[in-house]
Design a protein around this motif. Structure first.
Motif, short mmCIF file in Angstrom:
data_model
loop_
_atom_site.label_atom_id
_atom_site.label_comp_id
_atom_site.label_asym_id
_atom_site.label_seq_id
_atom_site.Cartn_x
_atom_site.Cartn_y
_atom_site.Cartn_z
N ASP A 1 0.83 -1.20 0.00
CA ASP A 1 0.00 0.00 0.00
C ASP A 1 0.86 1.25 0.00
OD1 ASP A 1 -2.18 -1.67 0.09
OD2 ASP A 1 -3.22 -0.53 1.64
N ASP A 2 1.97 1.24 0.76
CA ASP A 2 2.90 2.37 0.76
C ASP A 2 3.51 2.57 -0.63
OD1 ASP A 2 2.49 2.69 3.50
OD2 ASP A 2 4.25 1.50 4.05
N MET B 1 18.37 0.49 7.71
CA MET B 1 17.68 0.08 6.47
C MET B 1 16.25 0.58 6.44
SD MET B 1 16.84 -4.02 6.71
CE MET B 1 18.31 -4.59 7.56
N VAL B 2 15.56 0.56 7.59
CA VAL B 2 14.18 1.01 7.61
C VAL B 2 14.10 2.52 7.46
CG1 VAL B 2 12.12 1.20 9.05
CG2 VAL B 2 13.36 -0.97 8.93
N VAL C 1 7.02 -5.24 12.83
CA VAL C 1 7.01 -3.79 13.04
C VAL C 1 6.66 -3.02 11.77
CG1 VAL C 1 8.39 -1.81 13.80
CG2 VAL C 1 8.72 -4.05 14.87
N VAL C 2 7.17 -3.45 10.63
CA VAL C 2 7.01 -2.69 9.38
C VAL C 2 5.81 -3.17 8.58
CG1 VAL C 2 8.11 -2.04 7.22
CG2 VAL C 2 9.48 -2.21 9.30
N LEU C 3 5.71 -4.48 8.39
CA LEU C 3 4.67 -5.03 7.51
C LEU C 3 3.40 -5.42 8.27
CD1 LEU C 3 6.92 -7.30 5.26
CD2 LEU C 3 6.26 -4.91 4.89
N GLY D 1 5.51 4.10 6.45
CA GLY D 1 6.50 3.77 5.42
C GLY D 1 6.32 4.58 4.16
N ALA D 2 5.07 5.01 3.87
CA ALA D 2 4.82 5.81 2.67
C ALA D 2 5.53 7.16 2.76
CB ALA D 2 3.32 6.01 2.48
N LYS D 3 5.54 7.74 3.95
CA LYS D 3 6.20 9.03 4.14
C LYS D 3 7.71 8.90 3.91
CE LYS D 3 6.68 12.84 7.44
NZ LYS D 3 8.18 12.91 7.42
#
Length: 412
Positions: free
Chosen positions: A175-176, A323-324, A347-349, A387-389
């Motif tokens: 989605d991001d 990396m993130v 945390v991310v996905l 994550g999109a930002k």
């Protein structure tokens, strides 16, 4: 897709062709908005809702064509990667090369057939007749072009082609990624490239190599001819990362080429080392129609060894924060089942092992052990997160500054 080409065969219907954006639309990346309003549909219906334009007036998200490749023993890694980057809007083609036993390829195909979501969307397929792939020789780029050609032949509605290996993993949700790419011109090619090839001139371009995978059915390493050749002067040689995100227009040019450049470079690449790292770069930068469409990045986070051997080192928990926060869409390479992948999942996905990364299309309840993607809604709905930002800022650093044009296919 036809059974003669693929293990998995599903019927599908296609939408209107994608629309072209303008470069000015990049500025709209600053508005990272959340979309909502999913219309619920149960698994029993096994249908997805497609919309030619979003209800809130925002640009329609693109569709991506993912080629995911692996070799012997990579079946489980490919499954995990597939779950992490899956979205019903996209197309996915899985390839275990000829080094993998047929049993592993069949198991992967049966797995794809057994997942109701894949059957409903009809967008995941496995190459049944595997290619031999030697990364050092031209069989690697031949296999990539094979995958791209399958997408052109059987998947009519996609905007960008992405190749990933079993060693890759996403750093943002689909989605991001789709949200940010909604605002980009569909003709951009994200491809790391340079004509400053340095020592590669001596080590990879001038040597003449033969890849037995082109004519033998068994595995064999490339071997060298005694002669060496001059650098080409009919075109400029470029090099870069083997991992790319390429526009459909450019892929059509490489496969169907209306002039002879793609075929000339392909024949030239048949006898050089590591053509996977130079073919697309050389074609795009020597084609007047495409040389100004390049963004000099492969969208990956990679850390290189400081030793004399130019190879990336395997990422681990110590690399997580960098990396993130980099904003890159993907990272590589990872060891299988490295604990850092579990952290990225959590945390991310926001996904549990064996489940999909939730998106706006997942409208089920996520409480307890329930899978929110067990019930899906309108796949045009995107719900980008933090994550999109980060990814938006990453892309803006590439395309919205004064160095963008000077980094496009610069001759040095």
């Amino acid at each position: 897709m036809r059974k003669s080409h693929l293990i998995v065969h599903t019927e599908r219907k296609w939408l209107l062709p994608f629309f072209a954006s303008t470069l000015i639309s990049i500025l709209l990346l600053a508005a990272v908005l959340t979309r909502s309003g999913a219309s619920t549909r149960s698994n029993e219906e096994r249908k997805f809702v497609f919309q030619s334009r979003s209800l809130d007036g925002m640009p329609v998200a693109p569709r991506l064509a993912y080629l995911i490749t692996g070799s012997k023993g990579d079946g489980e890694r490919i499954k995990r990667l597939l779950h992490a980057i899956y979205h019903p809007r996209n197309q996915y083609l899985l390839h275990l090369d000829r080094e993998a036993p047929d049993e592993q390829r069949l198991n992967l195909g049966f797995y794809v057939q057994s997942v109701p979501l894949f059957a409903a969307a009809g967008n995941v397929n496995v190459i049944g007749k595997a290619d031999f792939v030697s990364y050092m020789g031209p069989t690697a780029i031949a296999s990539t072009l094979h995958g791209a050609a399958i997408f052109l032949r059987y998947a009519k509605d996609w905007d960008w082609f992405i190749n990933l290996s079993a060693l890759d993993y996403p750093l943002i949700t689909q989605d991001d990624l789709l949200h940010v790419f909604s605002y980009l011109p569909r003709d951009l090619n994200f491809i790391q490239h340079t004509s400053d090839i340095g020592q590669k001139e001596y080590h990879t371009v001038k040597p003449i190599v033969i890849d037995p995978g082109l004519f033998l059915s068994g595995k064999s390493e490339v071997f060298y001819a005694t002669q060496r050749r001059m650098m080409p002067n009919a075109f400029k040689h470029f090099t870069g990362s083997a991992f790319v995100l390429l526009s459909r227009n450019f892929i059509e040019y490489c496969i169907l080429g209306w002039d002879n450049l793609p075929r000339t470079v392909l024949l030239y690449s048949a006898n050089i080392l590591l053509p996977q790292e130079s073919y697309f770069q050389t074609v795009v930068c020597n084609a007047p129609e495409f040389k100004n469409t390049t963004v000099n990045s492969d969208l990956h986070y990679v850390t290189w060894n400081t030793s004399s051997k130019p190879e990336p080192y395997y990422l681990n928990a110590g690399d997580y924060k960098k990396m993130v926060q980099s904003g890159a869409a993907f990272a590589r390479p990872f060891h299988e089942n490295d604990p850092v992948l579990d952290k990225i999942d959590k945390v991310v996905l926001h996904r549990r092992r064996g489940l999909f990364s939730p998106g706006g299309w997942c409208v089920g309840k996520s409480s307890g052990n329930k899978d929110p993607c067990s019930v899906w809604g309108d796949i045009s709905i995107l719900k980008p997160g933090s994550g999109a930002k980060l990814f938006k800022e990453f892309v803006l650093r590439l395309v919205a500054n004064e160095t963008f044009w000077s980094n496009q296919c610069k001759f040095v």
